[in-house]
Design a protein around this motif. Structure first.
Motif, mmCIF file in Angstrom:
data_model
loop_
_atom_site.group_PDB
_atom_site.id
_atom_site.type_symbol
_atom_site.label_atom_id
_atom_site.label_comp_id
_atom_site.label_asym_id
_atom_site.label_seq_id
_atom_site.Cartn_x
_atom_site.Cartn_y
_atom_site.Cartn_z
ATOM 1 N N ASP A 33 59.854 5.257 90.315
ATOM 2 C CA ASP A 33 59.984 4.934 91.492
ATOM 3 C C ASP A 33 61.441 4.668 92.190
ATOM 4 O OD1 ASP A 33 60.778 2.483 90.401
ATOM 5 O OD2 ASP A 33 58.578 1.709 90.863
ATOM 6 N N SER A 34 61.575 3.869 93.224
ATOM 7 C CA SER A 34 62.898 3.803 93.825
ATOM 8 C C SER A 34 63.852 2.490 93.102
ATOM 9 C CB SER A 34 62.653 3.313 95.380
ATOM 10 O OG SER A 34 61.942 2.057 95.468
ATOM 11 N N ASN A 35 62.931 1.882 92.205
ATOM 12 C CA ASN A 35 63.631 0.794 91.428
ATOM 13 C C ASN A 35 63.964 1.312 90.123
ATOM 14 O OD1 ASN A 35 63.372 -1.216 93.410
ATOM 15 N ND2 ASN A 35 61.236 -1.446 92.705
ATOM 16 N N GLY A 36 63.665 2.703 89.824
ATOM 17 C CA GLY A 36 63.964 3.494 88.440
ATOM 18 C C GLY A 36 62.686 2.932 87.598
ATOM 19 N N SER B 249 55.583 7.739 96.174
ATOM 20 C CA SER B 249 56.408 6.735 95.380
ATOM 21 C C SER B 249 57.454 7.654 94.478
ATOM 22 C CB SER B 249 55.607 6.095 94.456
ATOM 23 O OG SER B 249 54.206 5.247 95.006
ATOM 24 N N LEU B 250 57.514 8.757 94.420
ATOM 25 C CA LEU B 250 58.253 9.537 93.505
ATOM 26 C C LEU B 250 59.744 9.624 93.884
ATOM 27 C CD1 LEU B 250 58.959 11.008 90.814
ATOM 28 C CD2 LEU B 250 58.135 12.939 92.028
ATOM 29 N N LYS B 251 60.563 8.998 93.185
ATOM 30 C CA LYS B 251 61.991 9.176 93.654
ATOM 31 C C LYS B 251 62.960 9.703 92.758
ATOM 32 C CE LYS B 251 61.250 7.024 97.397
ATOM 33 N NZ LYS B 251 60.815 7.605 98.746
ATOM 34 N N ASP B 252 62.702 9.784 91.459
ATOM 35 C CA ASP B 252 63.611 10.611 90.434
ATOM 36 C C ASP B 252 62.565 10.883 89.331
ATOM 37 O OD1 ASP B 252 65.620 11.649 89.278
ATOM 38 O OD2 ASP B 252 66.769 9.793 88.765
ATOM 39 N N PHE B 253 63.016 11.605 88.416
ATOM 40 C CA PHE B 253 62.375 11.829 86.917
ATOM 41 C C PHE B 253 63.148 12.238 86.115
ATOM 42 C CE2 PHE B 253 62.718 16.137 89.087
ATOM 43 C CZ PHE B 253 63.119 16.890 88.207
ATOM 44 N N ASP B 254 62.873 11.798 84.865
ATOM 45 C CA ASP B 254 63.488 12.293 83.523
ATOM 46 C C ASP B 254 62.645 13.209 82.716
ATOM 47 O OD1 ASP B 254 65.960 11.028 84.078
ATOM 48 O OD2 ASP B 254 64.958 9.069 83.174
ATOM 49 N N MET C 262 65.441 16.492 98.961
ATOM 50 C CA MET C 262 66.027 18.005 98.457
ATOM 51 C C MET C 262 66.657 17.968 97.145
ATOM 52 S SD MET C 262 66.377 21.099 99.295
ATOM 53 C CE MET C 262 65.758 21.267 101.078
ATOM 54 N N TYR C 263 66.934 16.666 96.808
ATOM 55 C CA TYR C 263 67.750 16.509 95.602
ATOM 56 C C TYR C 263 66.952 16.535 94.321
ATOM 57 C CZ TYR C 263 68.727 13.388 91.377
ATOM 58 O OH TYR C 263 69.152 13.225 90.216
ATOM 59 N N LEU C 264 65.568 16.325 94.389
ATOM 60 C CA LEU C 264 64.512 16.277 93.411
ATOM 61 C C LEU C 264 64.105 17.872 93.211
ATOM 62 C CD1 LEU C 264 62.334 13.526 93.755
ATOM 63 C CD2 LEU C 264 64.001 13.769 92.100
ATOM 64 N N LYS C 265 64.072 18.586 94.393
ATOM 65 C CA LYS C 265 63.662 19.935 94.306
ATOM 66 C C LYS C 265 64.746 20.933 93.666
ATOM 67 C CE LYS C 265 60.365 20.268 98.041
ATOM 68 N NZ LYS C 265 60.132 20.850 99.493
ATOM 69 N N ASP C 266 66.089 20.391 94.010
ATOM 70 C CA ASP C 266 67.006 21.072 93.044
ATOM 71 C C ASP C 266 67.176 20.894 91.828
ATOM 72 O OD1 ASP C 266 67.821 22.576 95.444
ATOM 73 O OD2 ASP C 266 69.536 20.647 95.960
ATOM 74 N N LYS C 267 66.804 19.478 91.351
ATOM 75 C CA LYS C 267 66.650 19.155 89.984
ATOM 76 C C LYS C 267 65.585 19.950 89.267
ATOM 77 C CE LYS C 267 66.690 14.802 87.106
ATOM 78 N NZ LYS C 267 66.737 13.342 87.318
ATOM 79 N N VAL C 268 64.568 20.325 90.135
ATOM 80 C CA VAL C 268 63.278 20.715 89.453
ATOM 81 C C VAL C 268 63.868 22.462 89.034
ATOM 82 C CG1 VAL C 268 61.034 21.737 89.514
ATOM 83 C CG2 VAL C 268 61.804 19.522 90.371
ATOM 84 N N LYS C 269 64.672 23.091 90.028
ATOM 85 C CA LYS C 269 65.028 24.349 89.606
ATOM 86 C C LYS C 269 65.781 24.388 88.283
ATOM 87 C CE LYS C 269 65.404 25.482 94.540
ATOM 88 N NZ LYS C 269 66.541 25.925 95.540
ATOM 89 N N HIS C 270 66.501 23.413 87.820
ATOM 90 C CA HIS C 270 67.199 23.412 86.376
ATOM 91 C C HIS C 270 66.403 22.828 85.467
ATOM 92 C CE1 HIS C 270 70.341 23.493 89.775
ATOM 93 N NE2 HIS C 270 70.999 24.139 88.928
ATOM 94 N N LEU C 271 65.064 22.712 85.526
ATOM 95 C CA LEU C 271 64.272 22.273 84.122
ATOM 96 C C LEU C 271 64.240 23.740 83.657
ATOM 97 C CD1 LEU C 271 61.705 20.141 85.820
ATOM 98 C CD2 LEU C 271 63.078 19.294 84.181
ATOM 99 N N PRO C 272 64.083 23.529 82.068
ATOM 100 C CA PRO C 272 63.758 24.693 81.274
ATOM 101 C C PRO C 272 62.251 24.974 81.290
ATOM 102 C CG PRO C 272 64.011 22.420 80.149
ATOM 103 C CD PRO C 272 64.356 22.372 81.396
ATOM 104 N N SER C 273 62.179 26.244 81.127
ATOM 105 C CA SER C 273 60.410 26.422 80.898
ATOM 106 C C SER C 273 59.960 26.465 79.539
ATOM 107 C CB SER C 273 60.586 27.895 81.478
ATOM 108 O OG SER C 273 60.978 28.138 82.754
ATOM 109 N N THR C 274 60.156 25.227 78.880
ATOM 110 C CA THR C 274 59.890 25.048 77.598
ATOM 111 C C THR C 274 58.833 23.567 77.512
ATOM 112 O OG1 THR C 274 61.796 23.673 77.199
ATOM 113 C CG2 THR C 274 61.823 25.879 76.714
#
Length: 360
Positions: A21-24, A59-64, A1-13
């Motif tokens: 992954d889990s190790n960064g 494998s996806l645990k986070d994104f920048d 759920m954390y990642l889906k919430d993070k996606v909502k705040h991404l800019p449309s640019t």
């Protein structure tokens, strides 16, 4: 759920996203015209997702992400980051086909044409590198069959090869006048690959039409596939010639009604990029001129080697951007950087600005 919430705040640019992954560890780098839409697509259940995408999601645990002003910069940044980081899923999703070349060996009595992986013979003539081995093979086979230079045993003298009996070899394997004719036809293939003589394309197109009118769709399809493959090769040569010839290019790209971005590009590198306001035309002219003189003079004596295989992707991005987007550009000749040619440089810049205003 954390990642889906993070996606909502991404800019449309435009921008680049970096999957972790889990190790960064960064496991995938991608670009997007609209970051929110692109990254959100990974979290939607879709039957269209490939097995590699499914494994990436597992494998996806986070994104920048890194924002860019234009989609062009996102493409270029993605290319640079993949080259530096070599993320595992980019390697998995990329076509494993290595780059290949067309090589013409000119030693001996006849010219040989073949496919190779490295341009390592200084006395040979090379075209490429190309990504698609299939396209190269199809183009070469079509040209060799058309010109009847597809000899299956060129080293044998006075003995016709199998392809001679099939009508695919004009008999150079038997030496004599046929060998002279063979080399002349090979010169036509070389001239086509160099872009000097494209008459073969017109001839093949006519042959394709004639075959279709006779309902010989197999022959027509063969001509069509050969033409598509040759066009692919010629387009790649244009990319390499355009970006590999060390051209200095000034580009204006619109951002908003009142702002633009200036890019100064040489070969396959963006040397300078900055946003400016289109407030006063004279001020804009001065800004562009000062940037050109400062940046390009600093690289005037730099020697650029021929494009490596790792740099071809960046060259393709630049070429496609200049030829297909709403940007406006000019090519700055070396002599325009000299003080005695100031008025001519001014004229080129005014031309750039006027074209930009018309295209906006």
């Amino acid at each position: 759920m954390y990642l889906k919430d993070k996606v909502k705040h991404l800019p449309s640019t435009p921008g680049v996203y970096l999957m972790k992954d889990s190790n960064g560890q960064i496991i995938y780098v991608g670009k997007a015209k609209n970051l929110k839409n692109r990254v959100r697509s990974y979290f939607q259940n879709s039957k269209a997702h490939t097995q590699k995408i499914i494994k990436l999601k597992a494998s996806l645990k986070d994104f920048d992400y890194i924002l860019t002003d234009t989609e062009f910069e996102a493409f270029m940044l993605e290319c640079e980051l993949i080259r530096e980081m070599k993320p595992i899923f980019n390697r998995m999703m990329k076509n494993p086909q290595s780059y290949i070349y067309i090589r013409i060996d000119r030693d001996g009595e006849y010219q040989r044409i073949e496919i190779c992986k490295d341009a390592d013979k200084p006395d040979s003539l090379y075209f490429g590198p190309y990504k698609s081995k299939n396209s190269v093979e199809k183009a070469l086979l079509g040209m060799k069959d058309f010109y009847k230079v597809n000899c299956s045993s060129p080293s044998n003298k006075n003995t016709p090869c199998l392809n001679y009996s099939l009508g695919l070899c004009l008999g150079m394997c038997m030496g004599g006048a046929a060998l002279i004719e063979y080399n002349e036809r090979m010169n036509k293939i070389i001239a086509l690959l160099q872009g000097f003589d494209t008459s073969l394309l017109s001839i093949m197109e006519q042959k394709m039409i004639e075959a279709s009118e006779k309902f010989d769709f197999e022959a027509a399809g063969k001509y069509r596939d050969t033409l598509n493959a040759i066009h692919s090769l010629l387009n790649k040569e244009k990319v390499i010639e355009f970006t590999g010839s060390n051209k200095k290019i000034a580009v204006i790209a619109p951002l908003t009604d009142r702002t633009y971005k200036l890019f100064l590009i040489q070969k396959n590198k963006i040397l300078f990029s900055e946003k400016f306001n289109w407030s006063d035309p004279e001020s804009v002219h001065k800004t562009i001129k000062n940037s050109i003189l400062t940046i390009f003079k600093a690289t005037a004596n730099n020697s650029f080697n021929k494009l490596s295989r790792d740099e071809i992707d960046a060259a393709q991005i630049i070429y496609s951007y200049l030829k297909g987007s709403n940007c406006t550009y000019i090519i700055i000749s070396e002599h325009l950087l000299k003080p005695s040619y100031t008025s001519k440089l001014d004229g080129q810049i005014y031309k750039l600005m006027q074209t930009y205003m018309v295209n906006r």
